[in-house]
Write a protein that holds these residues in place. Structure first.
Motif, PDB file in Angstrom:
ATOM      1  N   LEU A  64       0.841  -1.200   0.000  1.00 34.34           N
ATOM      2  CA  LEU A  64       0.000   0.000   0.000  1.00 34.34           C
ATOM      3  C   LEU A  64       0.875   1.248   0.000  1.00 34.34           C
ATOM      4  O   LEU A  64       1.506   1.576   1.002  1.00 34.34           O
ATOM      5  CB  LEU A  64      -0.917  -0.001   1.228  1.00 34.34           C
ATOM      6  CG  LEU A  64      -1.870   1.196   1.358  1.00 34.34           C
ATOM      7  CD1 LEU A  64      -2.770   1.306   0.137  1.00 34.34           C
ATOM      8  CD2 LEU A  64      -2.709   1.071   2.621  1.00 34.34           C
ATOM      9  N   PHE A  65       0.927   1.927  -1.152  1.00 30.55           N
ATOM     10  CA  PHE A  65       1.675   3.179  -1.248  1.00 30.55           C
ATOM     11  C   PHE A  65       0.757   4.329  -0.856  1.00 30.55           C
ATOM     12  O   PHE A  65      -0.374   4.428  -1.320  1.00 30.55           O
ATOM     13  CB  PHE A  65       2.197   3.391  -2.671  1.00 30.55           C
ATOM     14  CG  PHE A  65       3.442   2.621  -2.984  1.00 30.55           C
ATOM     15  CD1 PHE A  65       4.690   3.204  -2.872  1.00 30.55           C
ATOM     16  CD2 PHE A  65       3.368   1.290  -3.379  1.00 30.55           C
ATOM     17  CE1 PHE A  65       5.852   2.500  -3.152  1.00 30.55           C
ATOM     18  CE2 PHE A  65       4.506   0.572  -3.666  1.00 30.55           C
ATOM     19  CZ  PHE A  65       5.752   1.168  -3.558  1.00 30.55           C
ATOM     20  N   ARG A  66       1.262   5.194   0.000  1.00 28.85           N
ATOM     21  CA  ARG A  66       0.498   6.345   0.456  1.00 28.85           C
ATOM     22  C   ARG A  66       1.207   7.619   0.003  1.00 28.85           C
ATOM     23  O   ARG A  66       2.431   7.675  -0.066  1.00 28.85           O
ATOM     24  CB  ARG A  66       0.367   6.345   1.980  1.00 28.85           C
ATOM     25  CG  ARG A  66      -0.242   5.078   2.553  1.00 28.85           C
ATOM     26  CD  ARG A  66      -0.182   5.095   4.082  1.00 28.85           C
ATOM     27  NE  ARG A  66      -0.500   3.806   4.667  1.00 28.85           N
ATOM     28  CZ  ARG A  66      -1.708   3.428   5.061  1.00 28.85           C
ATOM     29  NH1 ARG A  66      -2.722   4.261   4.931  1.00 28.85           N
ATOM     30  NH2 ARG A  66      -1.918   2.241   5.584  1.00 28.85           N
ATOM     31  N   GLU A  67       0.428   8.656  -0.230  1.00 24.88           N
ATOM     32  CA  GLU A  67       0.999   9.930  -0.641  1.00 24.88           C
ATOM     33  C   GLU A  67       1.733  10.574   0.522  1.00 24.88           C
ATOM     34  O   GLU A  67       1.233  10.594   1.654  1.00 24.88           O
ATOM     35  CB  GLU A  67      -0.097  10.869  -1.144  1.00 24.88           C
ATOM     36  CG  GLU A  67       0.433  12.158  -1.763  1.00 24.88           C
ATOM     37  CD  GLU A  67      -0.654  12.976  -2.434  1.00 24.88           C
ATOM     38  OE1 GLU A  67      -0.308  14.034  -2.991  1.00 24.88           O
ATOM     39  OE2 GLU A  67      -1.828  12.556  -2.405  1.00 24.88           O
ATOM     40  N   VAL A  68       2.916  11.084   0.258  1.00 21.20           N
ATOM     41  CA  VAL A  68       3.724  11.736   1.288  1.00 21.20           C
ATOM     42  C   VAL A  68       3.275  13.185   1.429  1.00 21.20           C
ATOM     43  O   VAL A  68       3.221  13.929   0.450  1.00 21.20           O
ATOM     44  CB  VAL A  68       5.227  11.692   0.921  1.00 21.20           C
ATOM     45  CG1 VAL A  68       6.046  12.447   1.964  1.00 21.20           C
ATOM     46  CG2 VAL A  68       5.690  10.251   0.806  1.00 21.20           C
ATOM     47  N   ASP A  69       2.938  13.573   2.664  1.00 24.75           N
ATOM     48  CA  ASP A  69       2.538  14.952   2.932  1.00 24.75           C
ATOM     49  C   ASP A  69       3.778  15.746   3.323  1.00 24.75           C
ATOM     50  O   ASP A  69       4.234  15.692   4.455  1.00 24.75           O
ATOM     51  CB  ASP A  69       1.500  14.999   4.056  1.00 24.75           C
ATOM     52  CG  ASP A  69       0.978  16.418   4.314  1.00 24.75           C
ATOM     53  OD1 ASP A  69       1.471  17.361   3.652  1.00 24.75           O
ATOM     54  OD2 ASP A  69       0.099  16.576   5.179  1.00 24.75           O
ATOM     55  N   GLU A  70       4.330  16.479   2.363  1.00 26.77           N
ATOM     56  CA  GLU A  70       5.561  17.229   2.605  1.00 26.77           C
ATOM     57  C   GLU A  70       5.327  18.470   3.455  1.00 26.77           C
ATOM     58  O   GLU A  70       6.271  19.108   3.914  1.00 26.77           O
ATOM     59  CB  GLU A  70       6.195  17.629   1.273  1.00 26.77           C
ATOM     60  CG  GLU A  70       6.591  16.434   0.411  1.00 26.77           C
ATOM     61  CD  GLU A  70       7.176  16.854  -0.914  1.00 26.77           C
ATOM     62  OE1 GLU A  70       7.133  18.066  -1.212  1.00 26.77           O
ATOM     63  OE2 GLU A  70       7.674  15.978  -1.656  1.00 26.77           O
TER      64      GLU A  70
END
Length: 229
Positions: free
Chosen positions: A87-93
């Motif tokens: 499960l790839f999750r979006e990185v919150d920069e």
């Protein structure tokens, strides 16, 4: 809030060549915004962060003669996120929230290394032996970056693996067990579910499919809280 007694020390050391707020934040396992708050007087360094900052700066903190190993039996561990294979999750920069912490037993072998915790989702390690890692468990890992100069990855180690893609914008954290061969390193699930596949890295940690692979923690403990009545 009383002014942080270490604020001036931090500011002065950040002006040294090769030192930066981003570098200090990474050494302490914090978001860079936390260091900005220290510099601006909106946040104080915690006691364990002072020792980490001293190690990063290579200079004892004010009032201390030297950086000494922690002698506390329990130490704070940063809650990093969720480990879920596949499960790839979006990185919150731009996440500027303060990291949550729990208290865990100190790693006696590496008392000054950062401790990280991850919540487990999924069944990718439900057949690990001698003890499975199950959904809802919390794994406690020693930050590999802090011990890489002393620890060589070897067969049988259970680790937290980070895979990133799309130039680092998508990230997967998962728990795997290492198998090392002459020409490759394999990170294996131990699961009853056949959908989970190993991550195979030839020679160095260079993926050939546009995905970067990195070990970020060595698992040393699994915690589980029994549900309440």
């Amino acid at each position: 809030m009383l002014e942080d007694p270490y604020k001036k020390w931090v500011i002065e050391n950040l002006e040294k060549p090769g030192k930066s707020q981003t570098g200090l934040a990474k050494a302490l396992g914090l978001h860079p915004s936390a260091i900005n708050k220290v510099v601006s007087g909106k946040r104080q360094l915690k006691s364990h962060e002072v020792a980490g900052a001293a190690a990063y700066f290579g200079e004892a903190a004010p009032g201390g003669e030297e950086v000494k190993p922690s002698s506390a039996k329990w130490v704070p561990a940063r809650k990093v996120g969720i480990v879920a294979a596949g499960l790839f999750r979006e990185v919150d920069e731009f996440d500027q929230s303060e990291p949550e912490e729990i208290t865990v037993p100190r790693d006696e072998n590496f008392p000054n290394a950062r401790q990280l915790t991850f919540e487990v989702e999924g069944d990718s390690m439900n057949e690990l032996r001698p003890r499975p890692i199950l959904p809802g468990d919390t794994v406690v890992a020693t930050a590999y970056e802090d011990i890489a100069h002393r620890v060589v990855l070897r067969d049988g180690m259970v680790v937290v693996v980070q895979r990133t893609r799309d130039a680092g914008h998508m990230r997967e954290w998962s728990v795997k067990q290492i198998e090392i061969y002459e020409d490759r390193t394999e990170f294996h699930p131990r699961s009853s579910n056949p959908k989970h596949k190993p991550i195979v890295v030839q020679r160095q940690f260079d993926a050939d499919d546009g995905v970067a692979v990195e070990v970020i923690g060595v698992v040393r403990m699994v915690l589980n809280t029994m549900p309440g009545f």
